[in-house]
Design a protein around this motif. Structure first.
Motif, short mmCIF file in Angstrom:
data_model
loop_
_atom_site.label_atom_id
_atom_site.label_comp_id
_atom_site.label_asym_id
_atom_site.label_seq_id
_atom_site.Cartn_x
_atom_site.Cartn_y
_atom_site.Cartn_z
N UNK A 37 -2.53 10.73 4.68
CA UNK A 37 -1.97 9.77 4.03
C UNK A 37 -0.52 9.93 3.56
N UNK A 91 -12.67 5.44 8.19
CA UNK A 91 -12.37 3.95 7.96
C UNK A 91 -12.07 3.38 6.75
N UNK A 92 -12.75 3.80 5.56
CA UNK A 92 -12.61 3.55 4.26
C UNK A 92 -11.07 3.91 3.87
N UNK A 133 -8.75 1.42 5.70
CA UNK A 133 -8.91 0.14 5.04
C UNK A 133 -8.08 0.06 3.71
N UNK A 134 -8.22 1.06 3.10
CA UNK A 134 -7.31 1.56 1.79
C UNK A 134 -5.88 1.09 2.33
N UNK A 181 -4.45 -0.38 4.81
CA UNK A 181 -3.96 -1.74 5.13
C UNK A 181 -4.00 -2.42 3.70
N UNK A 182 -4.95 -2.22 3.00
CA UNK A 182 -5.09 -2.98 1.52
C UNK A 182 -3.92 -2.93 0.79
N UNK A 183 -3.30 -1.50 0.83
CA UNK A 183 -2.09 -1.28 0.17
C UNK A 183 -0.82 -1.80 0.62
N UNK A 195 -1.04 -4.89 1.72
CA UNK A 195 -1.14 -6.27 1.42
C UNK A 195 -0.64 -6.31 -0.04
N UNK A 196 -1.16 -5.30 -0.79
CA UNK A 196 -0.91 -5.29 -2.11
C UNK A 196 0.58 -5.23 -2.43
N UNK A 197 1.36 -4.52 -1.80
CA UNK A 197 2.69 -4.07 -1.88
C UNK A 197 3.45 -5.13 -1.89
N UNK A 198 3.03 -6.11 -1.11
CA UNK A 198 3.89 -7.42 -0.79
C UNK A 198 3.42 -8.51 -1.28
N UNK A 199 2.51 -8.29 -2.12
CA UNK A 199 1.97 -9.70 -2.94
C UNK A 199 2.77 -10.07 -4.02
#
Lengths: 79, 187
Positions: free
Chosen positions: A20, A47-48, A51-52, A54-56, A58-62
């Motif tokens: 990462x 995969x976990x 997924x993290x 990808x989640x990050x 979303x979170x960054x731009x939330x």
């Protein structure tokens, strides 16, 4: 090196996390792929982590709901 | 909406980031205030080529890095030394031969879950629970999107140290998300 299957799950998990933040060496990549080929558990762990990642994103731009449209911004600007 | 009002409407978004990053409400308020003042003083600098939010975050990044630079030098050395011995990988559960004790949980296909407000709250909480230095380094990478070289330069740490800290931060986050989100979804 030699044997590309030599890494344990613990070491492979560590490589998956390391990837990462920095590029893996060619040997590390081979060891990772070789292990994934024969292991059932490590691909799930991988995969976990994906997924993290990808989640990050979303979170960054939330932004909080009242604070405007949730369309994610494109590239960061150079102010 | 006037330009001032549009900027003001994004205050909470900016503050959320500044708080997570700086872990100090006063510094966070300062950084956000300076960002908003700078923006309002120079509306012409926002040429509309990007989203207003993106532009403001760009300014805030500089303010946060300034605040880190002026406030954090003394904290770093001691924090980095803390829990150096612990091995977060062990929290996942490995046998002595390096195999998994239990197969990792399938987190499913959570695409549809991740834009939820609740998930963002869990993510915020998990990041806030990271040890201070790990949390800052992690946010510099993931939210400020600085590359490793820049982070090392800003905080005067070695690349090796940075990777070790980020590695730990990611393992802790994984565990926290599993405990507080993905594990619960499956149960």
């Amino acid at each position: 090196m030699g044997n590309i299957f030599i890494r344990s799950c613990k070491e492979v998990s560590s490589l998956v996390i390391t990837r990462e933040d920095r590029a893996l060496s060619v040997v590390e990549q081979l060891q990772l792929r070789g292990h994934m080929f024969i292991c059932k558990a490590c691909p799930i762990f991988e995969r976990q982590i994906l997924t993290m990642r990808h989640a990050m994103q979303q979170w960054r731009h939330y932004s909080e709901p009242p604070a405007g449209p949730s369309k994610p911004p494109q590239d960061p600007p150079a102010p | 909406m006037s330009f001032e009002n549009e900027v003001a409407a994004l205050r909470n978004y900016l503050l959320r980031f500044a708080r997570l990053q700086l872990r100090n409400d006063a510094w966070a308020e300062d950084a956000v205030s300076e960002t908003m003042l700078a923006a309002i003083a120079k509306p012409q600098a926002f040429a509309g080529q990007s989203q207003l939010k993106t532009w403001l975050v760009g300014i805030l990044k500089h303010k946060v890095v300034d605040a880190l630079r002026s406030n954090l030098r003394e904290v770093n050395a001691s924090d980095l030394g803390a829990d150096r011995e612990s091995d977060e990988l062990d929290a996942i559960g490995f046998k002595t031969d390096g195999h998994f004790h239990e197969r990792p949980a399938d987190w499913g296909n959570p695409d549809q879950d991740l834009s939820q407000r609740q998930f963002m709250a869990v993510m915020d909480a998990c990041v806030a629970k990271l040890p201070p230095v790990q949390g800052r380094l992690f946010l510099m990478r993931e939210w400020l999107e600085l590359d490793a070289e820049e982070v090392c330069k800003e905080l005067e740490i070695t690349a090796t140290n940075l990777y070790v800290q980020l590695h730990r931060a990611r393992l802790r986050l994984r565990e926290c998300l599993e405990l507080n989100w993905f594990g619960i979804q499956k149960a």
